[in-house]
Design a protein around this motif. Structure first.
Motif, PDB file in Angstrom:
ATOM      1  N   THR A   1      -6.508  -1.507   3.950  1.00  0.00           N
ATOM      2  CA  THR A   1      -7.051  -0.380   3.193  1.00  0.00           C
ATOM      3  C   THR A   1      -6.275   0.874   3.577  1.00  0.00           C
ATOM      4  O   THR A   1      -5.591   0.916   4.597  1.00  0.00           O
ATOM      5  N   SER A   2      -6.395   1.899   2.763  1.00  0.00           N
ATOM      6  CA  SER A   2      -5.716   3.155   3.071  1.00  0.00           C
ATOM      7  C   SER A   2      -6.410   4.282   2.330  1.00  0.00           C
ATOM      8  O   SER A   2      -6.852   4.116   1.187  1.00  0.00           O
ATOM      9  N   GLU A   3      -6.518   5.413   2.996  1.00  0.00           N
ATOM     10  CA  GLU A   3      -7.072   6.584   2.347  1.00  0.00           C
ATOM     11  C   GLU A   3      -6.163   6.957   1.176  1.00  0.00           C
ATOM     12  O   GLU A   3      -4.945   6.936   1.288  1.00  0.00           O
ATOM     13  N   GLY A   4      -6.778   7.278   0.073  1.00  0.00           N
ATOM     14  CA  GLY A   4      -5.999   7.619  -1.112  1.00  0.00           C
ATOM     15  C   GLY A   4      -5.803   6.461  -2.064  1.00  0.00           C
ATOM     16  O   GLY A   4      -5.134   6.603  -3.078  1.00  0.00           O
ATOM     17  N   ILE A   5      -6.395   5.293  -1.738  1.00  0.00           N
ATOM     18  CA  ILE A   5      -6.305   4.131  -2.622  1.00  0.00           C
ATOM     19  C   ILE A   5      -7.711   3.683  -3.011  1.00  0.00           C
ATOM     20  O   ILE A   5      -8.583   3.516  -2.157  1.00  0.00           O
ATOM     21  N   ARG A   6      -7.927   3.522  -4.290  1.00  0.00           N
ATOM     22  CA  ARG A   6      -9.165   2.925  -4.782  1.00  0.00           C
ATOM     23  C   ARG A   6      -8.948   1.420  -4.853  1.00  0.00           C
ATOM     24  O   ARG A   6      -7.934   0.972  -5.369  1.00  0.00           O
ATOM     25  N   GLN A   7      -9.896   0.651  -4.353  1.00  0.00           N
ATOM     26  CA  GLN A   7      -9.700  -0.797  -4.425  1.00  0.00           C
ATOM     27  C   GLN A   7     -11.029  -1.517  -4.607  1.00  0.00           C
ATOM     28  O   GLN A   7     -12.097  -1.018  -4.251  1.00  0.00           O
ATOM     29  N   TRP A   8     -10.911  -2.701  -5.186  1.00  0.00           N
ATOM     30  CA  TRP A   8     -12.059  -3.557  -5.449  1.00  0.00           C
ATOM     31  C   TRP A   8     -11.757  -4.950  -4.918  1.00  0.00           C
ATOM     32  O   TRP A   8     -10.665  -5.475  -5.141  1.00  0.00           O
ATOM     33  N   GLU A   9     -12.708  -5.543  -4.229  1.00  0.00           N
ATOM     34  CA  GLU A   9     -12.482  -6.868  -3.647  1.00  0.00           C
ATOM     35  C   GLU A   9     -12.743  -7.972  -4.660  1.00  0.00           C
ATOM     36  O   GLU A   9     -13.687  -7.915  -5.437  1.00  0.00           O
TER      37      GLU A   9
ATOM     38  N   LEU B   1      -7.841  -5.512  -5.327  1.00  0.00           N
ATOM     39  CA  LEU B   1      -7.100  -4.935  -6.442  1.00  0.00           C
ATOM     40  C   LEU B   1      -7.161  -3.431  -6.246  1.00  0.00           C
ATOM     41  O   LEU B   1      -8.254  -2.862  -6.145  1.00  0.00           O
ATOM     42  N   GLY B   2      -6.021  -2.789  -6.139  1.00  0.00           N
ATOM     43  CA  GLY B   2      -6.025  -1.369  -5.813  1.00  0.00           C
ATOM     44  C   GLY B   2      -5.120  -0.541  -6.684  1.00  0.00           C
ATOM     45  O   GLY B   2      -4.173  -1.035  -7.290  1.00  0.00           O
ATOM     46  N   THR B   3      -5.420   0.757  -6.718  1.00  0.00           N
ATOM     47  CA  THR B   3      -4.586   1.721  -7.407  1.00  0.00           C
ATOM     48  C   THR B   3      -4.673   3.034  -6.668  1.00  0.00           C
ATOM     49  O   THR B   3      -5.652   3.306  -5.966  1.00  0.00           O
ATOM     50  N   ALA B   4      -3.649   3.855  -6.776  1.00  0.00           N
ATOM     51  CA  ALA B   4      -3.665   5.157  -6.117  1.00  0.00           C
ATOM     52  C   ALA B   4      -4.770   6.020  -6.703  1.00  0.00           C
ATOM     53  O   ALA B   4      -5.027   5.995  -7.910  1.00  0.00           O
ATOM     54  N   ALA B   5      -5.435   6.774  -5.845  1.00  0.00           N
ATOM     55  CA  ALA B   5      -6.555   7.593  -6.288  1.00  0.00           C
ATOM     56  C   ALA B   5      -6.118   8.744  -7.188  1.00  0.00           C
ATOM     57  O   ALA B   5      -6.925   9.293  -7.921  1.00  0.00           O
ATOM     58  N   ALA B   6      -4.838   9.093  -7.133  1.00  0.00           N
ATOM     59  CA  ALA B   6      -4.341  10.260  -7.869  1.00  0.00           C
ATOM     60  C   ALA B   6      -4.076   9.935  -9.328  1.00  0.00           C
ATOM     61  O   ALA B   6      -2.936   9.975  -9.796  1.00  0.00           O
ATOM     62  N   GLY B   7      -5.128   9.574 -10.055  1.00  0.00           N
ATOM     63  CA  GLY B   7      -5.082   9.486 -11.501  1.00  0.00           C
ATOM     64  C   GLY B   7      -4.129   8.503 -12.123  1.00  0.00           C
ATOM     65  O   GLY B   7      -3.036   8.897 -12.531  1.00  0.00           O
TER      66      GLY B   7
ATOM     67  N   LEU C   1       0.828  -1.202   0.000  1.00  0.00           N
ATOM     68  CA  LEU C   1       0.000   0.000   0.000  1.00  0.00           C
ATOM     69  C   LEU C   1       0.867   1.258   0.000  1.00  0.00           C
ATOM     70  O   LEU C   1       0.539   2.252  -0.652  1.00  0.00           O
ATOM     71  N   GLU C   2       1.975   1.217   0.722  1.00  0.00           N
ATOM     72  CA  GLU C   2       2.905   2.347   0.710  1.00  0.00           C
ATOM     73  C   GLU C   2       3.447   2.588  -0.702  1.00  0.00           C
ATOM     74  O   GLU C   2       3.595   3.732  -1.146  1.00  0.00           O
ATOM     75  N   GLU C   3       3.747   1.490  -1.413  1.00  0.00           N
ATOM     76  CA  GLU C   3       4.281   1.619  -2.768  1.00  0.00           C
ATOM     77  C   GLU C   3       3.231   2.189  -3.722  1.00  0.00           C
ATOM     78  O   GLU C   3       3.563   2.936  -4.645  1.00  0.00           O
ATOM     79  N   LEU C   4       1.963   1.842  -3.496  1.00  0.00           N
ATOM     80  CA  LEU C   4       0.888   2.436  -4.296  1.00  0.00           C
ATOM     81  C   LEU C   4       0.805   3.944  -4.036  1.00  0.00           C
ATOM     82  O   LEU C   4       0.681   4.742  -4.966  1.00  0.00           O
ATOM     83  N   LEU C   5       0.884   4.314  -2.773  1.00  0.00           N
ATOM     84  CA  LEU C   5       0.722   5.718  -2.409  1.00  0.00           C
ATOM     85  C   LEU C   5       1.901   6.576  -2.841  1.00  0.00           C
ATOM     86  O   LEU C   5       1.725   7.743  -3.200  1.00  0.00           O
ATOM     87  N   ASP C   6       3.124   6.006  -2.807  1.00  0.00           N
ATOM     88  CA  ASP C   6       4.278   6.823  -3.205  1.00  0.00           C
ATOM     89  C   ASP C   6       4.590   6.738  -4.694  1.00  0.00           C
ATOM     90  O   ASP C   6       5.557   7.328  -5.173  1.00  0.00           O
ATOM     91  N   GLY C   7       3.754   5.998  -5.438  1.00  0.00           N
ATOM     92  CA  GLY C   7       3.914   5.946  -6.888  1.00  0.00           C
ATOM     93  C   GLY C   7       4.937   4.961  -7.390  1.00  0.00           C
ATOM     94  O   GLY C   7       5.262   4.950  -8.573  1.00  0.00           O
ATOM     95  N   SER C   8       5.456   4.084  -6.495  1.00  0.00           N
ATOM     96  CA  SER C   8       6.430   3.080  -6.938  1.00  0.00           C
ATOM     97  C   SER C   8       5.792   2.043  -7.845  1.00  0.00           C
ATOM     98  O   SER C   8       6.462   1.456  -8.695  1.00  0.00           O
ATOM     99  N   ILE C   9       4.510   1.769  -7.622  1.00  0.00           N
ATOM    100  CA  ILE C   9       3.761   0.850  -8.482  1.00  0.00           C
ATOM    101  C   ILE C   9       2.445   1.502  -8.867  1.00  0.00           C
ATOM    102  O   ILE C   9       1.989   2.448  -8.223  1.00  0.00           O
ATOM    103  N   ASP C  10       1.827   0.997  -9.937  1.00  0.00           N
ATOM    104  CA  ASP C  10       0.565   1.549 -10.424  1.00  0.00           C
ATOM    105  C   ASP C  10      -0.641   0.784  -9.919  1.00  0.00           C
ATOM    106  O   ASP C  10      -1.708   1.369  -9.699  1.00  0.00           O
ATOM    107  N   ILE C  11      -0.491  -0.526  -9.760  1.00  0.00           N
ATOM    108  CA  ILE C  11      -1.595  -1.408  -9.366  1.00  0.00           C
ATOM    109  C   ILE C  11      -1.058  -2.397  -8.341  1.00  0.00           C
ATOM    110  O   ILE C  11       0.095  -2.827  -8.432  1.00  0.00           O
TER     111      ILE C  11
END
Length: 305
Positions: free
Chosen positions: A152-160, A270-276, A134-144
């Motif tokens: 879960t984490s604020e700033g991440i869109r995810q689907w179960e 399955l998650g991705t950062a909310a920032a586009g 989740l940290e890697e999603l938030l800092d942009g190291s990974i896309d998905i």
């Protein structure tokens, strides 16, 4: 040196006729003539020998032909990929996963992306911890990311993903191997192999809670730092364990037997950062959701928690 000059040169070189070259390029013949003159001035030497009856390449033109053809092919490829990237059909997407059992889903996603979108390159990155992913999603190291839905984490869109039921993992020589299903209560005297608490894996906590709910605490024969080692120990007959019904991740020395009752399950997210996310990442998300059986009615920007 302009691309249109090079295209006119290639057409004339292949047709050896200015009129046919103009028809092929859907332009007038004087434009082709002008392009060739401009190209020859740029190169600094004649590329064609022209008479009233014939057109032929000079030695300089022959030397220029193949490099020109390759350059135009590369330019056309670049243009195609640029258009495809803008539409989400090309690009580079980094996808991470946590845990051995997510690897089956990642393999499925990779196959589907390769078949549906060959111009999208996937960079797959395993991670040892869900929280780290989740940290890697938030800092942009990974896309998905594909990870436990308990995180879960604020700033991440995810689907179960649909939940996967747990079953018993045993070695082929274990007395339970031939059983079609097993009651969880039958395992109270069995030695268990688990990941150790420091590994921070959801599966360990799920196994402990499952046994506790059945009225016993498992006898722990050995603990290991990762799920791969647990499977090795199970195959060696050190003990049994519990795992999800994803047979493709188990080695040949491990048998999966369903639990008799409605037992526990694991659910991934399955998650991705909310920032586009990029257009290519959104396309991979769509493919991944279909591959993992996630409800396709929501668009790829919807947030589920």
């Amino acid at each position: 040196m302009e691309i249109r000059w090079m295209r006119s040169f290639l057409a004339v070189a292949e047709e050896l006729n200015y009129s046919r070259a103009a028809e092929r390029l859907h332009i007038v013949q004087p434009a082709v003539t002008q392009h060739i003159r401009q190209l020859e001035r740029s190169v600094g030497t004649p590329l064609f020998v022209r008479t009233t009856r014939s057109v032929a390449l000079t030695s300089a033109g022959e030397a220029f032909l193949e490099p020109c053809r390759r350059a135009l092919a590369q330019i056309e490829t670049a243009e195609r990929l640029a258009r495809a990237a803008a539409d989400g059909h090309a690009g580079h997407v980094r996808i991470g996963f946590a845990g051995i059992f997510a690897s089956a889903g990642i393999a499925r996603i990779a196959r589907e992306v390769r078949e549906a979108e060959p111009d999208i390159t996937l960079e797959i990155r395993p991670s040892s911890h869900n929280a780290r992913l989740l940290e890697e999603l938030l800092d942009g190291s990974i896309d998905i990311g594909l990870y436990s839905a308990l995180f879960t984490s604020e700033g991440i869109r995810q689907w179960e993903t649909p939940p996967v039921r747990l079953g018993v993992l045993v070695a082929p020589a274990h007395p339970l191997t031939q059983r079609a299903s097993i009651d969880i209560g039958e395992l109270r005297t069995e030695p268990f192999v688990l990941t150790d608490a420091s590994a921070g894996l959801v599966l360990r906590d799920t196994i402990l809670e499952t046994c506790r709910s059945a009225g016993f605490m498992p006898i722990i024969a050995q603990e290991s730092g990762d799920a791969y080692s647990v499977l090795t120990l199970v195959a060696a007959g050190i003990g049994i364990s519990l795992g999800p019904d994803v047979p493709e991740v188990y080695p040949s020395g491990v048998r999966f037997i369903p639990l008799l009752q409605e037992g526990p399950s694991l659910t991934s997210a399955l998650g991705t950062a909310a920032a586009g996310p990029s257009a290519a990442a959104i396309r991979v998300l769509d493919i991944a959701r279909a591959a993992l059986g996630i409800d396709g009615n929501d668009d790829a920007h919807h947030t589920e928690h």
